[in-house]
Design a protein around this motif. Structure first.
Motif, PDB file in Angstrom:
ATOM      1  N   ARG A 183       0.828  -1.191   0.000  1.00 27.06           N
ATOM      2  CA  ARG A 183       0.000   0.000   0.000  1.00 27.06           C
ATOM      3  C   ARG A 183       0.870   1.252   0.000  1.00 27.06           C
ATOM      4  O   ARG A 183       1.656   1.448   0.927  1.00 27.06           O
ATOM      5  CB  ARG A 183      -0.928   0.034   1.221  1.00 27.06           C
ATOM      6  CG  ARG A 183      -2.010  -1.017   1.217  1.00 27.06           C
ATOM      7  CD  ARG A 183      -3.109  -0.689   0.204  1.00 27.06           C
ATOM      8  NE  ARG A 183      -4.113  -1.735   0.177  1.00 27.06           N
ATOM      9  CZ  ARG A 183      -4.078  -2.803  -0.604  1.00 27.06           C
ATOM     10  NH1 ARG A 183      -3.060  -2.969  -1.434  1.00 27.06           N
ATOM     11  NH2 ARG A 183      -5.036  -3.700  -0.585  1.00 27.06           N
ATOM     12  N   SER A 211       0.716   0.242  -5.287  1.00 31.20           N
ATOM     13  CA  SER A 211      -0.204  -0.429  -4.374  1.00 31.20           C
ATOM     14  C   SER A 211      -0.796  -1.630  -5.099  1.00 31.20           C
ATOM     15  O   SER A 211      -1.265  -1.495  -6.235  1.00 31.20           O
ATOM     16  CB  SER A 211      -1.347   0.508  -3.945  1.00 31.20           C
ATOM     17  OG  SER A 211      -0.865   1.600  -3.199  1.00 31.20           O
ATOM     18  N   THR A 225       3.286   0.839   3.271  1.00 30.46           N
ATOM     19  CA  THR A 225       2.938  -0.328   4.064  1.00 30.46           C
ATOM     20  C   THR A 225       3.103  -1.588   3.231  1.00 30.46           C
ATOM     21  O   THR A 225       2.577  -1.673   2.125  1.00 30.46           O
ATOM     22  CB  THR A 225       1.471  -0.237   4.546  1.00 30.46           C
ATOM     23  OG1 THR A 225       1.311   0.959   5.314  1.00 30.46           O
ATOM     24  CG2 THR A 225       1.091  -1.430   5.385  1.00 30.46           C
ATOM     25  N   GLU A 265       2.737  -5.782   3.944  1.00 31.30           N
ATOM     26  CA  GLU A 265       2.335  -6.776   4.933  1.00 31.30           C
ATOM     27  C   GLU A 265       2.278  -8.159   4.301  1.00 31.30           C
ATOM     28  O   GLU A 265       1.974  -8.297   3.115  1.00 31.30           O
ATOM     29  CB  GLU A 265       0.944  -6.449   5.494  1.00 31.30           C
ATOM     30  CG  GLU A 265       0.855  -5.131   6.235  1.00 31.30           C
ATOM     31  CD  GLU A 265      -0.541  -4.811   6.738  1.00 31.30           C
ATOM     32  OE1 GLU A 265      -0.667  -3.920   7.589  1.00 31.30           O
ATOM     33  OE2 GLU A 265      -1.504  -5.464   6.265  1.00 31.30           O
ATOM     34  N   PRO A 287       2.768  -6.561   9.404  1.00 28.55           N
ATOM     35  CA  PRO A 287       3.661  -5.576   8.771  1.00 28.55           C
ATOM     36  C   PRO A 287       5.107  -6.050   8.813  1.00 28.55           C
ATOM     37  O   PRO A 287       5.529  -6.714   9.768  1.00 28.55           O
ATOM     38  CB  PRO A 287       3.478  -4.318   9.629  1.00 28.55           C
ATOM     39  CG  PRO A 287       2.273  -4.555  10.456  1.00 28.55           C
ATOM     40  CD  PRO A 287       2.127  -6.023  10.613  1.00 28.55           C
ATOM     41  N   GLU A 344       7.612  -4.381   9.457  1.00 29.72           N
ATOM     42  CA  GLU A 344       8.313  -3.773  10.593  1.00 29.72           C
ATOM     43  C   GLU A 344       8.168  -4.614  11.855  1.00 29.72           C
ATOM     44  O   GLU A 344       8.906  -4.422  12.826  1.00 29.72           O
ATOM     45  CB  GLU A 344       7.776  -2.364  10.870  1.00 29.72           C
ATOM     46  CG  GLU A 344       8.019  -1.365   9.767  1.00 29.72           C
ATOM     47  CD  GLU A 344       7.027  -1.488   8.615  1.00 29.72           C
ATOM     48  OE1 GLU A 344       5.952  -2.101   8.798  1.00 29.72           O
ATOM     49  OE2 GLU A 344       7.338  -0.983   7.520  1.00 29.72           O
TER      50      GLU A 344
END
Length: 198
Positions: free
Chosen positions: A5, A15, A50, A52, A57, A59
Motif C-alpha cells: 500500500r 499499491s 505499508t 504486509e 507488517p 516492521e
C-alpha cells in the motif's frame, strides 16, 4: 497474501495485492524502476508505505526474517565464497533442484569464476528456492539463459506457484510474461504500475 500500500521509493509509487499461489509478471522499459520496486518490497532499500504478509507488517519482524519469507533474487546474484557449494547450508538438499535446472551434480566443487552467467543465474535461483519463501521477487531470472534452460526455470517456478508460493516475475519478454503471469503489471515512466488482467 502480500499487501503493498502506497509504497514509495524515489519516483516509484505502487499499491497492489498478491495472493497466495499467484504469479504476476512485471514489465516496463529498462530503467523505469522494476528492480527498485522489487528491492523495496524485500526491504533492501529505504522506502515508505505499508507492506504486509498475511496482515503482519514487515516492521513487526527482524529484516532477515522478512527477507527469508519475502525473497528477492537479483538478475545477477551475489557470490562471496570460492566454490559453489560454500553458498549453500545443505548442498545435498539443493542437488535435486540443481540437476533439474540442467547442472551436473559435481558443480558444487566448481570455483565461482568457472561459472557462466547462465549457470550463476540458475544456481542463484536454487539458493532462493531452498529458503521455501512465501513470496519470490524474481528480477529477470532467465535473462542469461537459452530457451531450454529458461523453460526449465518456468516449469520449476510454476510448481512453486501451484504449491502456494506467490511470485512477482520481472521480464522484458512479452511472451514469457503471458506464459508465467496470471496478471501483468506494466510500470510506466512515472514509476506507477497498471494492472493488466488477461
Amino acid at each position: 497474501m502480500l499487501t503493498v500500500r502506497a509504497l514509495k521509493r524515489l519516483h516509484i509509487f505502487a499499491s497492489f495485492d498478491l495472493h497466495d499461489g499467484e504469479c504476476v509478471a512485471l514489465q516496463g522499459p529498462s530503467g523505469v524502476g522494476k528492480t527498485l520496486l522489487l528491492r523495496s518490497i524485500a526491504d533492501l532499500d529505504p522506502n515508505e508505505g505499508t507492506v504486509e504478509l498475511d496482515g503482519t507488517p514487515r516492521e513487526a519482524m527482524p529484516a532477515p526474517d522478512w527477507r527469508r519469507r519475502v525473497t528477492y533474487l537479483a538478475a545477477e546474484p551475489g557470490w562471496w565464497s570460492d566454490t559453489v557449494q560454500e553458498h549453500f547450508t545443505g548442498w545435498d538438499d539443493a542437488l535435486p533442484l540443481v540437476t533439474r535446472l540442467g547442472l551436473p551434480p559435481n558443480c558444487g566443487s566448481w570455483p565461482i569464476q568457472r561459472l557462466s552467467s547462465g549457470e550463476r543465474q540458475r544456481l542463484g535461483l536454487v539458493r532462493a528456492l531452498i529458503l521455501r519463501s512465501r513470496v519470490l521477487l524474481l528480477d529477470e531470472p532467465t535473462s542469461a539463459l537459452d530457451s531450454t534452460s529458461a523453460a526449465a526455470v518456468e516449469s520449476l517456478i510454476a510448481e512453486q506457484v501451484l504449491n502456494g508460493t506467490s511470485v512477482v516475475w520481472s521480464t522484458h519478454d512479452n511472451a514469457q510474461a503471458r506464459r508465467v503471469g496470471s496478471r501483468v503489471f506494466l510500470m510506466n515512466g512515472d514509476g506507477e504500475i497498471e494492472d493488466n488482467r488477461p
